[in-house]
Design an enzyme around this catalytic site. Structure first.
Site, short mmCIF file in Angstrom:
data_model
loop_
_atom_site.label_atom_id
_atom_site.label_comp_id
_atom_site.label_asym_id
_atom_site.label_seq_id
_atom_site.Cartn_x
_atom_site.Cartn_y
_atom_site.Cartn_z
N CYS A 113 0.81 -1.23 0.00
CA CYS A 113 0.00 0.00 0.00
C CYS A 113 0.84 1.27 0.00
CB CYS A 113 -0.95 0.00 1.19
SG CYS A 113 -1.93 -1.50 1.29
N HIS A 250 -3.28 7.04 1.79
CA HIS A 250 -3.72 5.69 1.43
C HIS A 250 -5.07 5.42 2.11
CE1 HIS A 250 -4.17 1.51 0.96
NE2 HIS A 250 -3.80 1.20 2.19
N ASN A 280 -10.19 -0.65 0.46
CA ASN A 280 -8.73 -0.50 0.41
C ASN A 280 -8.22 -1.11 -0.89
OD1 ASN A 280 -5.97 -0.78 0.73
ND2 ASN A 280 -6.07 -1.50 2.84
N1 COA Z 1 -18.00 -8.47 10.59
C1 COA Z 1 -18.40 -8.71 11.84
N2 COA Z 1 -17.54 -9.01 12.83
C2 COA Z 1 -16.23 -9.07 12.52
C3 COA Z 1 -15.75 -8.83 11.23
C4 COA Z 1 -16.69 -8.52 10.24
N3 COA Z 1 -16.34 -8.26 8.97
N4 COA Z 1 -14.41 -8.94 11.24
C5 COA Z 1 -14.04 -9.25 12.49
N5 COA Z 1 -15.14 -9.33 13.26
C6 COA Z 1 -15.22 -9.65 14.69
C7 COA Z 1 -14.03 -10.41 15.19
O1 COA Z 1 -14.19 -11.78 14.93
C8 COA Z 1 -14.06 -10.11 16.66
O2 COA Z 1 -15.02 -10.94 17.28
P1 COA Z 1 -14.72 -11.57 18.71
O3 COA Z 1 -14.59 -10.39 19.62
O4 COA Z 1 -15.94 -12.39 18.94
O5 COA Z 1 -13.45 -12.35 18.56
C9 COA Z 1 -14.60 -8.68 16.70
O6 COA Z 1 -15.22 -8.45 15.44
C10 COA Z 1 -13.56 -7.64 16.96
O7 COA Z 1 -12.47 -7.90 16.10
P2 COA Z 1 -11.22 -6.98 16.08
O8 COA Z 1 -10.24 -7.53 15.10
O9 COA Z 1 -10.76 -6.74 17.47
O10 COA Z 1 -11.88 -5.63 15.53
P3 COA Z 1 -11.24 -4.22 15.38
O11 COA Z 1 -12.03 -3.24 16.15
O12 COA Z 1 -9.77 -4.23 15.58
O13 COA Z 1 -11.51 -3.91 13.86
C11 COA Z 1 -10.32 -3.86 11.77
C12 COA Z 1 -10.93 -4.73 12.87
C13 COA Z 1 -9.70 -4.79 10.73
C14 COA Z 1 -11.44 -3.05 11.13
C15 COA Z 1 -9.28 -2.92 12.40
O14 COA Z 1 -8.40 -3.64 13.20
C16 COA Z 1 -8.50 -2.19 11.37
O15 COA Z 1 -9.05 -1.36 10.67
N6 COA Z 1 -7.18 -2.44 11.25
C17 COA Z 1 -6.37 -1.87 10.23
C18 COA Z 1 -6.51 -2.72 9.02
C19 COA Z 1 -5.99 -2.09 7.78
O16 COA Z 1 -6.37 -1.00 7.45
N7 COA Z 1 -5.15 -2.83 7.08
C20 COA Z 1 -4.61 -2.46 5.83
C21 COA Z 1 -3.53 -1.48 6.01
S1 COA Z 1 -2.75 -1.18 4.51
#
Ligand code: COA
Length: 323
Positions: A113, A250, A280
């Site tokens: 990215c 990004h 993304n």
């Molecule tokens: N729909 C519903 N629930 C979901 C889900 C979805 N699409 N994806 C994950 N969950 C659930 C998980 O299983 C977890 O459940 P649990 O508590 O029962 O285990 C819960 O939601 C929380 O998951 P978590 O990973 O802690 O959520 P989060 O608040 O960290 O959000 C992201 C997840 C991916 C949105 C966040 O971490 C993020 O934006 N990270 C950066 C990712 C990114 O931008 N990457 C690319 C960079 S180039």
């Protein structure tokens, strides 16, 4: 001072659009979860398109926008991490599609990215060395091919697309300062493994591999490193951060961008976003956004603009431009 100026932009998105409701028919998720955690509402996915076709279309539009002829282009760099073919590289395929003559050099860069800013910086270095005079930079991803469509933690985040820019050396405006960094020791936070080696001395055991991400680790990385590298370019350039008109970032996640704006003490209104529509798109996200804000007339001559990308590697970087 010699700067590297963006003189034309273009983008191309695949036709098929999937909404968050469409995603909830595939995996256990909801529009509410996806929109509140990420800001994403829809994403475009390649059906009949390929990485090469999207890259070529975006490049064609950028060249048209710049009024640049194929014979003038002497360097093509394509930033991508989801290539159609191991070889020929995407840049050579774009060269073929656009009829750019063999006087040009063409290669791909995989910086995930952060690919578009790294590619722009690479061209800037070539221009400073006096080696090339007009370059085509493309960011493209058919990243949907790397996604496990049963993994709700990743499949809702990404989309396909391409963006491109034509650049040339200029005394009037362009790249003033760059910063780019990498930390391979944190690479495990965002991984897509290639197929395993198989040959007479090594048997392949693994099935096809897909994107695996530690979302919270990537989130923390982005909100700390991105403000740092933005401070680095504005400080190096002797520009007050409040005098920057636009921060083109990004497009990974709305919450990341809100946190970056807050840490920089900059109004979020200076961070245009299109991740709501496209998700993304990795290396394509910055040039697609650049094309949109350029066509909307938001980029004004003489104003300061910051570009910043971050992602797998882990890699990150920023560019200070005078538009
Ligand atoms: N729909 C519903 N629930 C979901 C889900 C979805 N699409 N994806 C994950 N969950 C659930 C998980 O299983 C977890 O459940 P649990 O508590 O029962 O285990 C819960 O939601 C929380 O998951 P978590 O990973 O802690 O959520 P989060 O608040 O960290 O959000 C992201 C997840 C991916 C949105 C966040 O971490 C993020 O934006 N990270 C950066 C990712 C990114 O931008 N990457 C690319 C960079 S180039």
């Amino acid at each position: 001072m010699m700067m590297t100026r963006i003189i034309g932009t273009g983008s191309a998105l695949p036709e098929a659009v999937l909404t968050n409701d469409d995603m909830s028919a595939l995996v256990e998720t909801s529009d509410e979860w996806i929109a509140s955690r990420t800001g994403i509402r829809t994403r475009h996915l390649a059906g009949k398109e390929s990485g090469v076709s999207m890259a070529s279309e975006a490049a064609r539009r950028a060249m048209e926008n710049a009024g640049a002829h194929p014979e003038e282009i002497d360097l093509i760099i394509v930033a991508t991490c989801s290539v159609d073919n191991f070889f020929p590289n995407t840049a050579c395929s774009v060269q073929k599609e656009l009829g750019i003559p063999n006087t040009a050099a063409a290669f791909d860069m995989n910086v995930a990215c952060a690919g578009f800013v790294y590619a722009l910086h690479t061209v800037h270095a070539y221009f400073l060395a006096g080696i090339y005079k007009k370059a085509l930079i493309v960011g493209v991803e058919a990243i949907s091919r790397l996604i496990d469509w049963t993994d709700r933690s990743t499949c809702v985040l990404f989309g396909d697309g391409a963006g491109a820019a034509v650049v040339e050396p200029s005394e009037e405006g362009g790249v003033i300062c760059i910063s780019q960094h990498a930390d391979g020791s944190l690479g495990d936070a965002l991984v897509c493994e290639n197929r395993e080696i198989e040959n007479p001395v090594s048997k392949r055991e693994q099935q096809l591999s897909y994107i695996k991400m530690n979302g919270q680790a990537v989130f923390k990385f982005a909100v700390t490193r991105v403000p740092e590298c933005i401070h680095e370019v504005v400080d190096k350039g002797g520009v007050d951060i409040n005098d920057v008109s636009l921060f083109l970032m990004h497009q990974a996640n709305e919450r990341i961008l809100q946190s970056v704006a807050k840490r920089l003490k900059v109004d979020i209104a200076k961070f245009p976003m299109n991740l709501q529509k496209y998700g993304n798109t990795s290396a394509a996200s910055l040039p697609i956004l650049l094309d949109e804000v350029s066509r909307e007339g938001l980029l004004k001559r003489g104003e300061y603009v910051v570009l910043s990308g971050f992602g797998a590697g882990l890699t990150w970087g920023a560019t200070l431009l005078k538009w």
